[in-house]
Design a protein around this motif. Structure first.
Motif, PDB file in Angstrom:
ATOM      1  N   VAL A  90      34.582   8.271   4.319  1.00  0.00           N
ATOM      2  CA  VAL A  90      33.565   7.242   4.524  1.00  0.00           C
ATOM      3  C   VAL A  90      32.300   7.632   3.750  1.00  0.00           C
ATOM      4  O   VAL A  90      31.687   6.795   3.077  1.00  0.00           O
ATOM      5  N   GLY A  91      31.939   8.903   3.816  1.00  0.00           N
ATOM      6  CA  GLY A  91      30.774   9.366   3.060  1.00  0.00           C
ATOM      7  C   GLY A  91      30.949   9.134   1.571  1.00  0.00           C
ATOM      8  O   GLY A  91      30.021   8.689   0.883  1.00  0.00           O
ATOM      9  N   ALA A  92      32.162   9.400   1.076  1.00  0.00           N
ATOM     10  CA  ALA A  92      32.417   9.231  -0.356  1.00  0.00           C
ATOM     11  C   ALA A  92      32.440   7.764  -0.749  1.00  0.00           C
ATOM     12  O   ALA A  92      32.269   7.422  -1.919  1.00  0.00           O
ATOM     13  N   MET A  93      32.649   6.881   0.229  1.00  0.00           N
ATOM     14  CA  MET A  93      32.705   5.446  -0.073  1.00  0.00           C
ATOM     15  C   MET A  93      31.361   4.754   0.143  1.00  0.00           C
ATOM     16  O   MET A  93      31.199   3.593  -0.229  1.00  0.00           O
ATOM     17  N   PRO A 215      22.066  13.203   1.115  1.00  0.00           N
ATOM     18  CA  PRO A 215      23.000  13.871   2.044  1.00  0.00           C
ATOM     19  C   PRO A 215      22.527  15.271   2.415  1.00  0.00           C
ATOM     20  O   PRO A 215      22.764  15.721   3.554  1.00  0.00           O
ATOM     21  N   LEU A 216      21.863  15.954   1.501  1.00  0.00           N
ATOM     22  CA  LEU A 216      21.397  17.308   1.811  1.00  0.00           C
ATOM     23  C   LEU A 216      20.252  17.261   2.817  1.00  0.00           C
ATOM     24  O   LEU A 216      20.193  18.066   3.753  1.00  0.00           O
ATOM     25  N   ILE A 217      19.340  16.292   2.645  1.00  0.00           N
ATOM     26  CA  ILE A 217      18.230  16.148   3.592  1.00  0.00           C
ATOM     27  C   ILE A 217      18.766  15.795   4.978  1.00  0.00           C
ATOM     28  O   ILE A 217      18.378  16.381   5.994  1.00  0.00           O
ATOM     29  N   LEU A 218      19.675  14.830   5.000  1.00  0.00           N
ATOM     30  CA  LEU A 218      20.251  14.412   6.275  1.00  0.00           C
ATOM     31  C   LEU A 218      20.910  15.587   6.979  1.00  0.00           C
ATOM     32  O   LEU A 218      20.726  15.810   8.185  1.00  0.00           O
ATOM     33  N   LEU A 219      21.645  16.373   6.197  1.00  0.00           N
ATOM     34  CA  LEU A 219      22.309  17.526   6.803  1.00  0.00           C
ATOM     35  C   LEU A 219      21.282  18.517   7.338  1.00  0.00           C
ATOM     36  O   LEU A 219      21.432  19.038   8.453  1.00  0.00           O
ATOM     37  N   MET A 220      20.239  18.766   6.579  1.00  0.00           N
ATOM     38  CA  MET A 220      19.239  19.752   7.010  1.00  0.00           C
ATOM     39  C   MET A 220      18.567  19.305   8.306  1.00  0.00           C
ATOM     40  O   MET A 220      18.391  20.104   9.236  1.00  0.00           O
ATOM     41  N   VAL A 221      18.173  18.053   8.354  1.00  0.00           N
ATOM     42  CA  VAL A 221      17.521  17.547   9.572  1.00  0.00           C
ATOM     43  C   VAL A 221      18.468  17.700  10.765  1.00  0.00           C
ATOM     44  O   VAL A 221      18.055  18.140  11.857  1.00  0.00           O
ATOM     45  N   THR A 222      19.720  17.358  10.561  1.00  0.00           N
ATOM     46  CA  THR A 222      20.681  17.461  11.663  1.00  0.00           C
ATOM     47  C   THR A 222      20.891  18.908  12.076  1.00  0.00           C
ATOM     48  O   THR A 222      21.010  19.221  13.266  1.00  0.00           O
ATOM     49  N   ILE A 223      20.952  19.791  11.094  1.00  0.00           N
ATOM     50  CA  ILE A 223      21.118  21.208  11.420  1.00  0.00           C
ATOM     51  C   ILE A 223      19.953  21.697  12.270  1.00  0.00           C
ATOM     52  O   ILE A 223      20.135  22.375  13.287  1.00  0.00           O
ATOM     53  N   LEU A 224      18.753  21.335  11.853  1.00  0.00           N
ATOM     54  CA  LEU A 224      17.572  21.841  12.547  1.00  0.00           C
ATOM     55  C   LEU A 224      17.485  21.305  13.965  1.00  0.00           C
ATOM     56  O   LEU A 224      17.141  22.033  14.897  1.00  0.00           O
ATOM     57  N   PHE A 238      29.010  15.661   3.073  1.00  0.00           N
ATOM     58  CA  PHE A 238      29.823  16.297   2.035  1.00  0.00           C
ATOM     59  C   PHE A 238      30.489  15.232   1.164  1.00  0.00           C
ATOM     60  O   PHE A 238      30.417  15.279  -0.069  1.00  0.00           O
ATOM     61  N   GLY A 239      31.110  14.257   1.829  1.00  0.00           N
ATOM     62  CA  GLY A 239      31.743  13.178   1.075  1.00  0.00           C
ATOM     63  C   GLY A 239      30.739  12.447   0.205  1.00  0.00           C
ATOM     64  O   GLY A 239      31.004  12.144  -0.962  1.00  0.00           O
ATOM     65  N   ASN A 240      29.555  12.200   0.766  1.00  0.00           N
ATOM     66  CA  ASN A 240      28.554  11.470   0.002  1.00  0.00           C
ATOM     67  C   ASN A 240      28.029  12.294  -1.170  1.00  0.00           C
ATOM     68  O   ASN A 240      27.757  11.755  -2.252  1.00  0.00           O
ATOM     69  N   LEU A 241      27.913  13.599  -0.972  1.00  0.00           N
ATOM     70  CA  LEU A 241      27.469  14.457  -2.077  1.00  0.00           C
ATOM     71  C   LEU A 241      28.511  14.460  -3.197  1.00  0.00           C
ATOM     72  O   LEU A 241      28.158  14.380  -4.381  1.00  0.00           O
TER      73      LEU A 241
END
Ligand code: NA
Ligand code: NA
Ligand code: NA
Lengths: 377, 73, 377, 73, 377, 73
Positions: A90-93, A215-224, A238-241
């Motif tokens: 889904v991310g890749a699409m 996608p990297l920003i989204l991941l970072m916010v979620t991680i934090l 990952f798919g979106n990246l």
């Protein structure tokens, strides 16, 4: 010889059927019928429906631990691997461009998640009805139907309430297919003709770098803030990246085509294996279907109300209809917003504007899933 | 757990969940808005050719066909 | 140093080979040679042959529990997953149109299964020969070679007689490749010139709805009468429904391309892992090769005789040659029927007429497999 | 089990198996024949266009090429 | 309520981060940055880098035994399945034509493996430095970086030193990406201008039959002399046979496209799961990075020196630059040889000549891996 | 194992490993060279057509388009 014939007769389906199995095979057939004739999310409902039929064949044990469906379920759903791979696809699409062009609309995708949490409350309240019994984990798994996002619902249900997985998946995909029927009346009831006529200015062009960073920003916010949402959000990112980085075209293409297709087949069949008569034919399933409908409706309404707030706050720069797309159900809900908008004003093309809240809704429900898994799981 | 406690917990979850969703998405809005201002605007690529989406080989074939036809007249 | 060299020498293949392993590597090479030079079912026999070579390398243990082939075998053959996924792909690749256009010809696909059950009897009778020892399960696994259908044979053998799997798979695919050599003499011996000249009327057009309903009807009949055949028949029907329903093109395409290709590679290598010297180089293998040939021949003959009956019953409306296609071996046997028909009458195109019995033979042997698994398994 | 019993069982299996195969396939013939009578005959689709199997984009490109050529003359 | 907020805070990433995790997430980000911006082997380093980020998220446990990355690692790396399937894909993608056209150049691919064994010695010598501690198995796993071949390095490391796998894979792919920077100075230092100007005669055409026979010959030689190399060499040969035999186009295409893409995604993520702070942030990693660089440089130098020998022996018929391509790093090292050759003589096209030693280097390092696994494993 | 023994073993491995690599690749060179002499030289295939790489359907479509145009004039 006579004994042989008796033994033979005793090994037929006719002899071994329980009424519940017959009903469930009919249910599987109904899902296939709706998928083919009415276009109800066929990519999922055909495998789920067929899996449901296979799971209810007496003697064969196809959904048992040594049967194909049981093996697939054990390998891919119990572990969470299948829904996570689907989420990668889904991310890749997904093109997050519309969301990035006007990030403030993301708030609509947040509001629509109210459907999830309201339904959680509703499911717990249902325990007051005699015959219904939902634990907190059950209630959370049911509520996530309101996320209007298949893999998220399956992932959460497989973790919190595997017994309800069949009913939850069926409800989630059915209501997603019913979005064009469920949403318009609510949209018309909650908005005025003038609001619906609101045109929106064209979206700005989003640069490639912004798309790579997102996608990297989204991941970072979620991680934090919410690590428990990172399996889902991480695979989406990952798919979106893979899609946006521009240097791994072949991986991106495989993630959004062959791999997601293979996993969709397996996931659908596996989910179908949970359409066993004893689990599905119960008062709980009725409750799930009802609550799922409530979840969709409340989510739609919450998105619309937030849309109305933005309409005022921005001085009529936002058409409240796109708030309904915040439930996700990508891209169906965005199309519905577009269609209702066109009915009010034939020059009013809302599709791209609705895509922002629509994909924000995917993120929103993955976040909601993270909260549920973190507190209850 | 009795029903009252469950109801209370689900209410808490409602607050917690919607809070988390709004905080995370709002934070995203803020960061994305900032990033979009920092990131240099892309120089737009040259305007798309009218033949875009058609394989160059076909264009070549068509040109050749038309050219051939002209010559043959 | 000297000791080191000795140790080195002791770790070479030269030092460790057993004669059996050398012979099996030659057998693997022979299968690859036949596949490349003679076109013997290369999609399967190249992976099987190569797997056979890898399985017989001393020291490396590639077919052992921690080796690649052993792992693939354990995951995909022991569980039955690989042949079932292949069967799904076969379903997605099969057009049942010719069968639906003239369903009565299906009876030819039933008659040809006589080869299976006659061979079962023959395999048991072979126990009278000293040195041969076939249990009922062994005999059933061998007999299924007569089904002329690779995944069915592998599925049944993996359930009933895993030790014989290598020889059974090799025999099944080899004889399928040999159909153009095995069948014509039998066809000519059992039919008259006049019969072979018989032209058949053109097939009616089959509607899309009939094609969609067929896999569901087939599944229902199998469920009611022979649930033990539903893993095989079910996946065949599922693949075919993906193909015909028209709304899941991407799943259908994946099932008949990437997915079946991946599984074919894995299945071939896994089957090859059963070409171990101690299992393959035995009197039993000779027996299997002989019985396989008997099974094919008897199946062909039974199909032809039923064809002759239909020729009479229908007043020469059916060319008995197409009965030979009832053994399956899709589409080779149908092509052979067409070719022999053309030899008798250059205007006589039997291909599409033979495709009906041909695909009926696939169903017939899956049903036969169900009977064997139900009674013996 | 001695050989005689095995032979007897395999004979039984022969009958049983061929019986099952014939019953199931015959039942299928009957059902399919009935269904084919019930199912409405499809209205045949309009005759295939000569451009069938060619991507519309190519057709468009060709039309455009020819059109362009006409204009340029 | 206050307690609830505290609990919530305690479940955030912010609260749970260890410094090591933060650094490792930065390392993952760096790999992704290098892959996208600098084109460092993006097909592997993007999944590895992303996997590294996911593996270092507190609480989520994505690299744990029940997390997606842990499951993939267990299924595909611990078993060796992923690198072997990649090797099959590499075989299906590799044209051994240039090597067959002039087989004597293969000796260059042998010489370059000196980098591996010299580094093994160096790694053991590093034990003299306080704080460094490499066992023989560790040293061998590190040394294989000199093979300049990703799947080989991952396969050996997963067998001999799984704890070092993350650092080894990162080093291997990073140095492969750096080949255009590492090799040219060495090439210029070790060769004269005149040597670099040497033109080579055009390669002869290789017949189809030779190409079909090559993987079988290679496999046979490996079986006879070094069975422990046959898992790697065998899958390479199998893939190449699928490619060259000409009768299984669909399997070959799947092996070099969808299947290798899927496995690459899984392999990259799995390898990333080994980028855990406690394993990666250690003196050993620095040692690995240093030794990897040594391995590449020595391998390049050894190839060049053997190139100089061939230059003399053949009477200037061989340009010594192509010796540097013997390390493998296909096709980057061959391109570098071509580029440096063009700098010396603009008419000097070495690419196809360098491809022979280049692919021979793949075989050479698989053989070296076999020796290491046989003696140490 | 002390460091000296390890160093000695790694030296042995160096010899062993390079030995194995050279023996195997040299053997391959020999065998391939022999095989290349035995294998018959391939007859080269006929020269590629000029339309190679373009789908026949497109060529047909273009021909049809041009033909149609001629007729319509
Ligand atoms: Na949502
Ligand atoms: Na058959
Ligand atoms: Na190498």
């Amino acid at each position: 010889m006579e004994q042989g014939l008796l033994q033979l007769w005793a090994s037929t389906g006719l002899y071994n059927f329980t009424p519940g199995q017959l009903i469930m095979i009919a249910v599987g057939g109904l899902l296939i019928y709706l998928a083919i004739s009415k276009g109800f999310e066929p990519l999922l409902l055909i495998p789920i429906g067929f899996g449901g039929i296979l799971a209810n064949i007496p003697i064969a044990g196809i959904a048992g631990p040594d049967g194909l469906l049981g093996i697939l379920y054990h390998a891919g759903i119990e572990t969470g691997v299948f829904p996570l791979l689907i989420f990668m696809g889904v991310g890749a699409m997904t093109d997050f461009g519309p969301l990035l062009a006007r990030p403030s609309l993301m708030i609509l995708g947040a509001a629509a998640q109210f459907g999830i949490f309201f339904t959680l409350f509703g499911a717990i309240a249902m325990n007051l009805i005699p015959g219904m019994e939902f634990s907190m984990a059950d209630a959370a798994a049911i509520a996530i139907i309101g996320g209007a996002d298949g893999p998220t619902a399956i992932y959460v249900a497989s973790r919190l309430a595997p017994d309800l997985l069949g009913a939850i998946a069926v409800a989630a995909y059915s209501y997603m297919a019913l979005v064009p029927i469920i949403q318009p009346p609510i949209m018309k009831a909650l908005t005025t003709e003038e609001e619906r006529k609101t045109k929106m200015t064209q979206l700005r062009k989003v640069s490639r770098l912004e798309k790579i960073l997102f996608p990297l920003i989204l991941l970072m916010v979620t991680i934090l803030l919410l690590p428990s949402a990172t399996p889902l959000v991480g695979m989406l990112c990952f798919g979106n990246l893979l899609r946006e980085c521009g240097v791994v075209e072949r991986l991106s293409s495989t993630a959004q085509n062959e791999l997601i297709n293979i996993v969709t087949i397996f996931l659908g069949l596996s989910v179908g294996s949970k359409l066993a008569a004893d689990k599905f034919l119960s008062a709980e399933t009725l409750g799930i279907l009802m609550l799922g409908m409530v979840a969709f409706s409340i989510g739609t309404a919450a998105g619309l109300l937030m849309g109305k707030i933005m309409y005022r706050v921005t001085g009529k720069a936002v058409n409240p209809l796109i708030g309904a797309a915040g439930v996700s159900a990508v891209p169906m809900a965005a199309r519905v917003a577009n269609k209702v908008g066109l009915q009010a004003n034939p020059q009013n093309f809302l599709l791209m504007h609705a895509m922002g809240p629509n994909v924000a809704g995917v993120i929103g429900s993955a976040v909601a899933a993270g909260v549920l898994l973190s507190v209850i799981g | 757990m009795d029903i009252d406690a469950l109801l209370m917990q689900s209410l808490q979850l409602l607050g917690l969940g919607m809070g988390a969703v709004f905080i995370i998405l709002t934070l995203l809005i803020v960061i994305i808005s900032i990033v979009s201002k920092i990131v240099p605007v892309e120089v737009s690529p040259p305007p798309a050719l009218p033949t875009q989406g058609i394989d160059p080989a076909h264009v070549a074939a068509i040109s050749a066909a038309v050219h051939q036809y002209r010559k043959n007249r």
